[in-house]
Design an enzyme around this catalytic site. Sequence first.
Site, PDB file in Angstrom:
ATOM      1  N   LYS A  89      -2.507   4.146  -6.403  1.00 47.01           N
ATOM      2  CA  LYS A  89      -2.789   5.363  -7.169  1.00 47.01           C
ATOM      3  C   LYS A  89      -2.816   5.046  -8.668  1.00 47.01           C
ATOM      4  O   LYS A  89      -3.683   4.318  -9.107  1.00 47.01           O
ATOM      5  CB  LYS A  89      -1.746   6.422  -6.793  1.00 47.01           C
ATOM      6  CG  LYS A  89      -1.541   6.579  -5.277  1.00 47.01           C
ATOM      7  CD  LYS A  89      -2.817   6.981  -4.577  1.00 47.01           C
ATOM      8  CE  LYS A  89      -2.721   7.405  -3.139  1.00 47.01           C
ATOM      9  NZ  LYS A  89      -2.211   6.542  -2.139  1.00 47.01           N
ATOM     10  N   TYR A 116       5.084  12.655   1.694  1.00 43.87           N
ATOM     11  CA  TYR A 116       3.773  12.141   2.057  1.00 43.87           C
ATOM     12  C   TYR A 116       3.675  12.001   3.594  1.00 43.87           C
ATOM     13  O   TYR A 116       4.645  11.589   4.244  1.00 43.87           O
ATOM     14  CB  TYR A 116       3.557  10.784   1.363  1.00 43.87           C
ATOM     15  CG  TYR A 116       2.345  10.068   1.870  1.00 43.87           C
ATOM     16  CD1 TYR A 116       1.085  10.643   1.745  1.00 43.87           C
ATOM     17  CD2 TYR A 116       2.451   8.838   2.500  1.00 43.87           C
ATOM     18  CE1 TYR A 116      -0.032  10.000   2.246  1.00 43.87           C
ATOM     19  CE2 TYR A 116       1.335   8.188   2.995  1.00 43.87           C
ATOM     20  CZ  TYR A 116       0.097   8.781   2.864  1.00 43.87           C
ATOM     21  OH  TYR A 116      -1.012   8.153   3.359  1.00 43.87           O
ATOM     22  N   ASP A 144      10.360   7.699  -4.185  1.00 45.93           N
ATOM     23  CA  ASP A 144       8.920   7.454  -4.303  1.00 45.93           C
ATOM     24  C   ASP A 144       8.436   8.252  -5.516  1.00 45.93           C
ATOM     25  O   ASP A 144       8.450   9.486  -5.506  1.00 45.93           O
ATOM     26  CB  ASP A 144       8.226   7.932  -3.010  1.00 45.93           C
ATOM     27  CG  ASP A 144       6.713   7.736  -3.036  1.00 45.93           C
ATOM     28  OD1 ASP A 144       6.134   7.613  -4.132  1.00 45.93           O
ATOM     29  OD2 ASP A 144       6.110   7.734  -1.943  1.00 45.93           O
ATOM     30  N   ARG A 148       3.198 -16.036   1.192  1.00 44.57           N
ATOM     31  CA  ARG A 148       3.918 -14.876   1.753  1.00 44.57           C
ATOM     32  C   ARG A 148       5.315 -14.776   1.140  1.00 44.57           C
ATOM     33  O   ARG A 148       5.925 -13.721   1.085  1.00 44.57           O
ATOM     34  CB  ARG A 148       3.978 -14.962   3.282  1.00 44.57           C
ATOM     35  CG  ARG A 148       4.732 -13.795   3.919  1.00 44.57           C
ATOM     36  CD  ARG A 148       4.404 -13.588   5.405  1.00 44.57           C
ATOM     37  NE  ARG A 148       4.432 -14.799   6.179  1.00 44.57           N
ATOM     38  CZ  ARG A 148       5.541 -15.426   6.587  1.00 44.57           C
ATOM     39  NH1 ARG A 148       6.727 -14.957   6.285  1.00 44.57           N
ATOM     40  NH2 ARG A 148       5.459 -16.544   7.293  1.00 44.57           N
TER      41      ARG A 148
HETATM   42  C1  LIG Z   1       3.466   9.832  -2.513  1.00 44.34           C
HETATM   43  C2  LIG Z   1       2.816   8.754  -1.708  1.00 44.34           C
HETATM   44  N1  LIG Z   1       3.575   7.729  -1.261  1.00 44.34           N
HETATM   45  C3  LIG Z   1       3.037   6.738  -0.522  1.00 44.34           C
HETATM   46  C4  LIG Z   1       1.709   6.736  -0.162  1.00 44.34           C
HETATM   47  C5  LIG Z   1       1.158   5.627   0.676  1.00 44.34           C
HETATM   48  O1  LIG Z   1       0.454   4.721  -0.129  1.00 44.34           O
HETATM   49  P1  LIG Z   1      -0.688   3.729   0.409  1.00 44.34           P
HETATM   50  O2  LIG Z   1      -1.829   4.567   0.841  1.00 44.34           O
HETATM   51  O3  LIG Z   1      -0.948   2.857  -0.769  1.00 44.34           O
HETATM   52  O4  LIG Z   1      -0.100   2.984   1.547  1.00 44.34           O
HETATM   53  C6  LIG Z   1       0.894   7.780  -0.604  1.00 44.34           C
HETATM   54  C7  LIG Z   1      -0.535   7.803  -0.251  1.00 44.34           C
HETATM   55  O5  LIG Z   1      -1.241   8.732  -0.518  1.00 44.34           O
HETATM   56  C8  LIG Z   1       1.461   8.805  -1.399  1.00 44.34           C
HETATM   57  O6  LIG Z   1       0.739   9.842  -1.832  1.00 44.34           O
END
Ligand SMILES: Cc1ncc(COP(=O)(O)O)c(C=O)c1O
Length: 407
Positions: A221, A124, A196, A65
């Site tokens: 992704k 998101y 992000d 961890r």
């Molecule tokens: C722009 C964006 N940020 C964060 C996330 C969250 O990622 P995770 O599903 O890997 O937790 C997503 C998920 O679709 C996303 O599209």
Amino acid sequence: MDSNDQHLHFDSLATKRVEVKGPVNSLSTPIYTSSTFYLDNAQHGAALCLQDSVQDGQSPWLYSRWGNPTNDVAERLITKLEVGRSGLTTAATYVTSSGMSAISTALLALLHAGDHAVFPTNIYGGTHEVITDLLPKMGVSVTCVDPSDINNFVNAIKPNTKMLYGETPANPTMILTDLAALGNLGRTRNITTVVDATFGSVYNTRPLEHGIDVVVHSATKYYGGHSDLIAGTITSANAALHDRIGHYLRLLGGTASPHTTFLLQRGIKTLHLRMERHNQNALRLAQFLQSHAKVERVHYPGLESHPQHELAKKQMQPGFGGMIAFEVRGGADAGRRVIESVQLITLAVSLGGVESLIEQASTMTHTMVDRDTRERSGITDGLLRFSVGCENIDDLIADLTQALEKA
Ligand SMILES: Cc1ncc(COP(=O)(O)O)c(C=O)c1O
């Protein structure tokens, strides 16, 4: 057999550690599944627990961890890609158990009760829930702004503002945030900037190059790229921020599994090849959709019709990514018929994999966002989010053509 073991019973022999014989010279990274690591002596353990340096030749690993050698390879690899041409030598990365883990850990580490933070209205859905549910519970107040104009961030700043957050391109509307302007604003006002960059991928957008403090990704992704893992990344060149995030990551426990980080490294080896195809296919499909009679609007930063195309050319290099949003004439019902009619393309949430996926944001990924916020941020009921994969472009156009006929 070790002669010292001859006195042991079967059950002790079966469970006792057997060391790997080295050197091994493995070309691919071994998956170190060990939750814990054996210590040379008590002083070795005490030094690791205090995060002091260990003696030459001693293992730096204590407990997975806190850090793991397989994860460490992925983290160093991702750091090199995120640093890009920024020349930042102090950057470092944590790989986390999901994109949401990366985002929540960064926010919980960097914000305290009484702080204020500025976020884009369109983000998101999971992040939206963090800022409308989790942060207020912690005593952090939030202002949401249209991120397409940096002045909206400027005007939202209060004396207690501690974070400016961007998501570019935004999920799902493809609105961009000006990274250089946001980085500059954060620096001049002494406010931490977090971005992000999942949608564009590190291949096309590297926020550290534009002066952003902390970059997060859903590595589920494009980094992973094969829709077969869940992971996140947090990268920063600011050692103080990085240490604070690392401390909270250990407390919140969102460490990635070494099985996952092995897959992640494997995916990254072909990231540039995949992204070239995503970029090419998405641009062609955006142009195709734009000229289609049944399509009302296309949101893709690579199109000249995108209101921030000039900004996209500056901060999305060499391409504009694999994500497109579009609206079919006839609204939500017509859109639903399209996503239910595709054959090569798959109806599914998520994005960034080699296979094309399509979904309706208002009823799927962004259904938890209240209607008023959806309307203010441009998420119309009919908006379709299309993650363009690496298939043959002619087959993709043929599939969309037949699906649009059903609209
Ligand atoms: C722009 C964006 N940020 C964060 C996330 C969250 O990622 P995770 O599903 O890997 O937790 C997503 C998920 O679709 C996303 O599209």
